[in-house]
Design a protein around this motif. Structure first.
Motif, PDB file in Angstrom:
ATOM      1  N   UNK A 175      21.076   5.333   4.523  1.00 56.68           N
ATOM      2  CA  UNK A 175      20.436   4.071   4.902  1.00 56.68           C
ATOM      3  C   UNK A 175      19.028   4.178   4.409  1.00 56.68           C
ATOM      4  N   UNK A 176      18.231   3.007   4.545  1.00 54.30           N
ATOM      5  CA  UNK A 176      16.944   2.950   3.981  1.00 54.30           C
ATOM      6  C   UNK A 176      15.776   4.006   4.520  1.00 54.30           C
ATOM      7  N   UNK A 177      16.184   4.298   5.805  1.00 55.32           N
ATOM      8  CA  UNK A 177      15.304   5.330   6.428  1.00 55.32           C
ATOM      9  C   UNK A 177      15.484   6.935   6.053  1.00 55.32           C
ATOM     10  N   UNK A 178      16.845   7.073   5.526  1.00 61.71           N
ATOM     11  CA  UNK A 178      17.318   8.480   4.832  1.00 61.71           C
ATOM     12  C   UNK A 178      16.886   8.529   3.744  1.00 61.71           C
ATOM     13  N   UNK A 179      16.884   7.675   2.786  1.00 63.60           N
ATOM     14  CA  UNK A 179      16.561   7.588   1.466  1.00 63.60           C
ATOM     15  C   UNK A 179      15.376   8.162   1.301  1.00 63.60           C
ATOM     16  N   UNK A 180      14.177   8.199   2.167  1.00 57.92           N
ATOM     17  CA  UNK A 180      12.829   8.524   2.009  1.00 57.92           C
ATOM     18  C   UNK A 180      12.795  10.193   2.254  1.00 57.92           C
ATOM     19  N   UNK A 181      13.909  10.755   2.663  1.00 57.78           N
ATOM     20  CA  UNK A 181      13.945  12.267   3.073  1.00 57.78           C
ATOM     21  C   UNK A 181      14.719  12.782   2.212  1.00 57.78           C
TER      22      UNK A 181
END
Length: 244
Positions: A175-181
């Motif tokens: 999801x969008x939050x995980x993309x940054x990780x």
């Protein structure tokens, strides 16, 4: 699920424990992974971001993971190159980040000596290549000759290519939050093992024993003063680089 990380160069236990004692945890080695496996009794995620390293330690880690009774899902979040790609083959399910890379190649050694020594080294490399081919073949189901040809060309694979060739089972979704990780691949095909003189390692091992003995004699709540920590670090560096 419990997560174990395979991060940084893959080295042997002696150098791994030595670097860990010096406070450098950026290496992966068999004893470290086996210790973490001993604390797991459920399904497992093995997260990999490693440029590879030495084949024997990688083979030991691969064997320990294959012997694990639970299900293992491998997540390649940056790179699984060289020896790290062998470890990845231990997964029951191998998923790659859409930004991840995998690299496979023939085994390499540094050799010297006479003609017989070099011939023996070549024979050892041929046998090691076959071992590596076997590990890839078990996972991919590909013909051994096809795998060997990929190794001979030093083949780089992004996530889609690795799935197509059978080295991975799927691509991780976020999801969008995980993309940054998502970890970015280092794109480094080589890994260097730290080299230290045997007598320096023995001195450090003695220091480890003395330090552990002192810890056992002190109350667990006692904190080491800042200046004592500085003296200990300086002493370690002195032993390592020839100082006093």
């Amino acid at each position: 699920m419990k997560k174990i990380e395979i991060k940084g160069p893959i080295i042997d236990d002696m150098n791994g424990e030595f670097m860990s004692f010096l406070g450098d945890s950026s290496y992966s080695y068999p004893a470290k992974i086996k210790k973490e496996l001993a604390d797991v009794s459920d399904n497992l995620v093995v997260e990999i971001n490693s440029p590879g390293g030495y084949t024997a330690p990688a083979a030991e880690i691969y064997t320990a993971l294959k012997a694990y009774k639970g299900n293992i899902e491998v997540h390649i979040v940056g790179e699984a190159d060289s020896a790290a790609s062998i470890i990845a083959m231990a997964g029951d399910n191998v998923l790659m980040s859409p930004m991840a890379m995998m690299m496979i190649h023939r085994a390499m050694i540094s050799a010297d000596g006479n003609a017989d020594d070099l011939a023996s080294g070549k024979q050892a490399l041929d046998e090691l290549d076959q071992n590596i081919v076997n590990a890839y073949a078990v996972k991919t189901g590909k013909d051994e000759r096809d795998i060997f040809n990929l190794m001979a060309r030093t083949t780089w694979m992004n996530a889609k290519t690795a799935v197509r060739e059978g080295f991975a089972d799927g691509i991780m979704e976020f999801d969008n939050a995980q993309q940054n990780q998502i970890a970015e691949p280092m794109l480094n095909a080589t890994a260097m093992m730290p080299h230290f003189k045997a007598e320096k390692i023995m001195e450090i091992e003695k220091l480890i024993g003395e330090n552990q003995k002192q810890k056992n004699q002190k109350p667990k709540t006692e904190e080491i003063k800042k200046e004592d920590k500085t003296k200990l670090v300086n002493h370690k560096l002195g032993l390592l680089f020839g100082g006093k």
